[in-house]
Design an enzyme around this catalytic site. Structure first.
Site, PDB file in Angstrom:
ATOM      1  N   GLN A 562      -6.583   3.225  -1.670  1.00 38.78           N
ATOM      2  CA  GLN A 562      -5.662   2.206  -2.154  1.00 38.78           C
ATOM      3  C   GLN A 562      -4.653   2.872  -3.077  1.00 38.78           C
ATOM      4  O   GLN A 562      -5.016   3.668  -3.942  1.00 38.78           O
ATOM      5  CB  GLN A 562      -6.425   1.123  -2.926  1.00 38.78           C
ATOM      6  CG  GLN A 562      -5.562   0.033  -3.510  1.00 38.78           C
ATOM      7  CD  GLN A 562      -5.279  -1.077  -2.520  1.00 38.78           C
ATOM      8  OE1 GLN A 562      -6.034  -1.272  -1.578  1.00 38.78           O
ATOM      9  NE2 GLN A 562      -4.201  -1.805  -2.717  1.00 38.78           N
ATOM     10  N   GLY A 564      -0.318   2.489  -4.924  1.00 38.80           N
ATOM     11  CA  GLY A 564       0.641   1.525  -5.439  1.00 38.80           C
ATOM     12  C   GLY A 564       1.300   0.731  -4.333  1.00 38.80           C
ATOM     13  O   GLY A 564       1.713  -0.407  -4.516  1.00 38.80           O
ATOM     14  N   PHE A 565       1.405   1.328  -3.147  1.00 33.65           N
ATOM     15  CA  PHE A 565       2.024   0.663  -2.001  1.00 33.65           C
ATOM     16  C   PHE A 565       1.096  -0.391  -1.423  1.00 33.65           C
ATOM     17  O   PHE A 565       1.514  -1.470  -1.037  1.00 33.65           O
ATOM     18  CB  PHE A 565       2.360   1.724  -0.952  1.00 33.65           C
ATOM     19  CG  PHE A 565       3.122   1.212   0.236  1.00 33.65           C
ATOM     20  CD1 PHE A 565       4.504   1.268   0.248  1.00 33.65           C
ATOM     21  CD2 PHE A 565       2.474   0.676   1.334  1.00 33.65           C
ATOM     22  CE1 PHE A 565       5.221   0.803   1.340  1.00 33.65           C
ATOM     23  CE2 PHE A 565       3.183   0.208   2.430  1.00 33.65           C
ATOM     24  CZ  PHE A 565       4.561   0.273   2.416  1.00 33.65           C
ATOM     25  N   GLY A 566      -0.184  -0.084  -1.380  1.00 36.47           N
ATOM     26  CA  GLY A 566      -1.166  -0.961  -0.775  1.00 36.47           C
ATOM     27  C   GLY A 566      -2.284  -0.147  -0.154  1.00 36.47           C
ATOM     28  O   GLY A 566      -2.374   1.074  -0.348  1.00 36.47           O
ATOM     29  N   VAL A 568      -4.627   1.917   2.634  1.00 41.30           N
ATOM     30  CA  VAL A 568      -4.380   2.840   3.734  1.00 41.30           C
ATOM     31  C   VAL A 568      -5.617   2.848   4.623  1.00 41.30           C
ATOM     32  O   VAL A 568      -6.741   3.001   4.132  1.00 41.30           O
ATOM     33  CB  VAL A 568      -4.092   4.266   3.211  1.00 41.30           C
ATOM     34  CG1 VAL A 568      -3.813   5.199   4.388  1.00 41.30           C
ATOM     35  CG2 VAL A 568      -2.916   4.265   2.246  1.00 41.30           C
ATOM     36  N   ASP A 679       7.411  11.774  -7.885  1.00 37.87           N
ATOM     37  CA  ASP A 679       6.039  11.303  -8.108  1.00 37.87           C
ATOM     38  C   ASP A 679       5.042  12.320  -7.570  1.00 37.87           C
ATOM     39  O   ASP A 679       4.104  11.979  -6.860  1.00 37.87           O
ATOM     40  CB  ASP A 679       5.837   9.936  -7.460  1.00 37.87           C
ATOM     41  CG  ASP A 679       4.598   9.226  -8.009  1.00 37.87           C
ATOM     42  OD1 ASP A 679       4.153   9.592  -9.119  1.00 37.87           O
ATOM     43  OD2 ASP A 679       4.080   8.324  -7.343  1.00 37.87           O
TER      44      ASP A 679
END
Length: 874
Positions: A562, A564-566, A568, A679
């Protein structure tokens, strides 16, 4: 009391003679007061004698003043020559009459060694373009350059050891010679007299640069080493690269990496190099040409220079790139350079592969060929090249004749052979009759060219180049007998009839619906949540149903992690290919902007150390990115786990460090786009089955223009502990902010400790502060991961910690560039500068040290700590 104050002319050029300054010249110490009144005759006599003395002293003073002025006038003549009686010593130099060039002693950056060199006198960067004793440096200030008794120009140390000599084997008997620095930057040795004869010149012995009117002579003795760059920015000795050729017939310029070709220009046709794409900025490269000398078996690469460009010259860099540049009064401008793209590198797509820098991926097999190693090809390793699908039919009885397929606008392959006196028609005929001929091309200047070896180093141009005629078997040419086609079509139409028409209509309807659905998806993707239009590059679209099947309806058992995007998920397509599906969560802090940014950025990048984006999915409210699957997850999964960390030996860690740095060099310097990641951290470094690192997560990345060095943002995003001070505090980000993040990551790899979780209670130090403290105490043993430090650790471990500290310097200007830090890591640069105190050496004053997005006003800061009052997770 009378005073004369004399100063040498301050506008003089540099002189070999010491500058003199005479102050307060006093002609006499006798008082100038008049004699007392009512003098006796003796006093009158003394007064007359006093007047005579005063008159004599005045005349003497005037003569001395005149002589001194004459002496200083000789000092003010700029000296541009060295003779048998005038030596060039340390801290002395000679300057050409026009003041453009200077010769003297110098030390490269980060080095104390001393060399004799010539540089641009009016350019503040003092770029050295010729070095005499490049392989025999002086280690003190006792050096001297002089014309020796035998007529040679020599560089000697304090013990009179010859470190460098012009090495003339034949000189004029008893001739008096002098060396002069000309207005062209050429150091020339002349015989004396009004009609002095030139016996030696530096232009015949270039080091790493070609000045205008320089002739680079290539012979059998220096075939691969006619021009050799510096070993590193701090070492002018011979480096790993060199410039030369491989043939004296239709010669081409080659940059060699040792004995292997690194880049080639393609053959010379008498006017241009056939392997270069000519542009408006450097039309036909009219400033260079090749001249063949059949008598002495040499070729001359001649650079005439551009008369309208200041200080134009060719410069060969230590990293294997060659470029033509000129000075615009503020900085160097580049007319042309190579290699620039990945396709410029020799054989990047292997045998029978073609490279196109504007395609994704950049490599493809020529028609009629397939990848020799399909698995490696899918991973982006194309060096194994391609092999034929069907063998040629030449010489086989009953077989159909081979033919030729034109491949337009290409850089012709290496290992060219020539057939003399043939036109284009005869060139084709001769190649077809020769069973070993694999391809041919024709150029009016070069004539008929053909290839009987593997076709390697083919590059596709948007314009220019030559048409390559590739030999293929009849079955691969796509030709057919028209009569047979007509019969087949007639039979099909007659047999199927109405049924065929019905199927065609149904197919047409399904095709239209599919196209409409795809257009709707594209329109959805082309607009953000506010309705603003955004640019979309070509990228394969996956259906949601296909991805749901591949991930078993996104079951938790297939969840990889998991971010920051969501979440996987791991998935397996119907053809067995494993993928990683990154699904945008409704609760995610990221949205369409980050999604689109990652699509636009990473779809254009291809490198073995970057994760590969396979496609995306946009249906209804679903937004997903599909990547190649990385079986070993991310670097933090191993590095910060006490058990799994044992799998990371020092050799594997060094491979990971080198791979990450090479990926950064590609992002910052070598890719078509200049990308700042913003990042970089351990969780964004994925590992394949061989633990090869791949940089991922480009949602925060930004694209820079070619000449852009820095950008600002009010929306600071990233992960605390990896953000550079200028980015966290001011919102300024650049290549150097990625270098800072890399430095933190490098120190984490060396220590096995996470910067954000590191806690030294008694001193409140971060990991950076603790490493800095032990560095100053010359005791790094406590901080090095015991798994790589015991029983003894490699010197490369200390070197990597040294590089890590250089990367996390507080000020961007103190940090190395990505290309420099890669050279430091692989030891191409031996002498490393001493680091200064890093930024952020104190721990964060906050309860939340996780990934953060900073908002509101700028936080207060100092060189040692940062206090952030508001944090929000990514």
């Amino acid at each position: 009391m009378m005073k004369f104050i004399l100063f040498p002319n301050q506008s003089c050029g540099n002189s070999l003679l010491p500058a003199l300054r005479v102050k307060h010249f006093v002609p006499a110490t006798i008082s100038t007061s008049p004699p007392p009144p009512h003098s006796s005759p003796q006093r009158i006599l003394l007064r007359r004698r006093y007047g005579l003395y005063q008159h004599l002293l005045m005349e003497t003073s005037i003569h001395v003043l005149f002589l001194l002025c004459c002496y200083f006038s000789t000092l003010c003549i700029a000296i541009d020559s060295i003779t048998s009686s005038i030596f060039l010593k340390e801290h002395e130099s000679i300057v050409s009459k026009n003041g453009d060039f200077k010769l003297g002693f110098f030390s490269p950056s980060n080095s104390t060694n001393r060399y004799i060199g010539i540089w641009f006198n009016k350019v503040p960067t003092n770029d050295v373009f010729w070095v005499a004793n490049r392989n025999n440096p002086l280690n003190d200030s006792s050096g001297v350059m002089k014309v020796s008794a035998d007529g040679n120009l020599q560089v000697l140390n304090g013990r009179n050891d010859v470190l460098w000599s012009s090495n003339m084997s034949v000189t004029a008997a008893n001739a008096s010679l002098s060396a002069q620095l000309l207005d062209t930057g050429n150091l020339v040795l002349f015989t004396s007299g009004t009609n002095g004869t030139m016996v030696w010149q530096s232009f015949d012995h270039p080091t790493d640069s070609l000045m205008p009117n320089t002739k680079l002579i290539i012979s059998n003795s220096n075939m691969k080493h006619a021009l050799q760059p510096w070993k590193s920015p701090s070492d002018p000795s011979f480096g790993r690269f060199s410039v030369g050729t491989d043939s004296f017939i239709h010669s081409q310029v080659i940059i060699w990496d040792g004995d292997r070709p690194h880049w080639r220009s393609g053959p010379w046709n008498g006017n241009i190099f056939l392997g270069l794409m000519y542009t408006d900025e450097a039309t036909n490269y009219a400033n260079t040409y090749i001249r063949q000398n059949d008598k002495d078996g040499t070729i001359d690469f001649v650079y005439t220079g551009a008369s309208t460009l200041a200080y134009s010259h060719y410069a060969f860099s230590y990293d294997g790139t060659i470029s033509e540049k000129w000075w615009d009064g503020k900085k160097w401008q580049y007319v042309w350079g190579a290699p620039v793209t990945e396709c410029d590198l020799y054989g990047s797509c292997g045998a029978f592969g073609s490279c196109n820098p504007t395609s994704s991926p950049v490599c493809r097999c020529l028609k009629g060929f397939r990848p020799k190693n399909p698995e490696e090809w899918k991973k982006g390793n194309w060096t194994n090249g391609c092999v034929r699908k069907v063998s040629l039919q030449c010489g086989i009885q009953g077989g159909k004749d081979d033919g030729f397929l034109p491949v337009k606008n290409v850089k012709v392959p290496d290992h060219t052979e020539w057939s003399v006196g043939l036109n284009q028609v005869n060139c084709r005929s001769q190649c077809l009759q020769n069973c070993s001929c694999l391809a041919y091309a024709y150029d009016a200047g070069a004539g008929c060219m053909y290839w009987s070896k593997d076709l390697i180093d083919i590059q596709e141009f948007s314009s220019g180049g030559l048409d390559l005629y590739l030999r293929l078997p009849h079955s691969e040419l796509g030709t057919s007998n028209k009569k047979i086609v007509v019969i087949i079509v007639t039979v099909i139409l007659g047999t199927i009839g109405v049924a065929a028409l019905t199927l065609f209509i149904r197919w047409k309807i399904m095709t239209q619906r599919k196209a409409q659905r795809k257009n709707e998806q594209l329109e959805n993707l082309k607009h953000d949540e506010n309705g603003h239009q955004v640019q979309l590059e070509e990228l394969p679209l996956f259906e949601f149903k296909r991805l749901a099947t591949a991930t078993k309806d996104f079951q938790d058992s297939n969840k990889l992690g998991q971010g920051g995007f969501g979440p996987v998920y791991k998935g397996t397509l119907e053809d067995g290919v494993q993928i990683a599906v990154k699904r945008l969560s409704a609760a995610s802090g990221q949205g369409i902007e980050e999604f689109m940014n990652e699509v636009v950025v990473i779809s254009k990048l291809q490198h073995r150390n970057l994760v590969k984006l396979l496609g995306c999915c946009i249906e209804n409210k679903e937004k997903m990115l599909i990547y190649e699957y990385m079986p070993n997850k991310s670097l933090d999964f191993f590095l910060f786990d006490p058990v799994k960390r044992e799998l990371l030996s020092w050799e594997k860690r060094f491979t990971i460090i080198e791979g990450i740095s090479r990926g950064l060099v590609y992002l910052h310097r070598d890719s078509r786009l200049r990308i700042i990641h913003r990042d970089l951290k351990a969780s964004n470094i994925l590992l394949d089955e061989d633990l090869i690192p791949k940089i991922s997560d480009f949602g925060m990345a930004r694209i820079f223009e070619n000449k852009q060095d820095q950008d600002n943002t009010r929306r600071v995003v990233g992960t605390y502990g990896y953000m550079s001070p200028e980015y966290a505090m001011e919102g300024h980000f650049s290549e150097k902010s990625d270098v800072y993040s890399f430095g933190v990551l490098l120190l984490e790899i060396m220590t096995g400790k996470k910067n954000n979780n590191f806690w030294l209670d008694e001193q409140s130090l971060t990991l950076l502060g603790y490493v800095w403290k032990l560095w100053n105490e010359d005791d790094l043993q406590p901080v090095i991961d015991p798994l790589i430090a015991e029983p003894t650790f490699s010197p490369e471990i200390l070197r990597c910690i040294h590089v890590g500290l250089l990367c996390v310097q507080e000020f961007p200007g103190d940090r190395p560039s990505t290309s420099t830090l890669l050279s430091m890591i692989v030891s191409d640069i031996v002498d490393l500068p001493c680091p200064k105190q890093p930024g952020f050496i104190r721990r964060l004053v906050s309860s939340d040290t996780d990934s953060s997005q900073l908002h509101g006003p700028k936080s207060s800061s100092s060189s040692n700590y940062v206090s952030i009052t508001h944090l929000s997770g990514r």
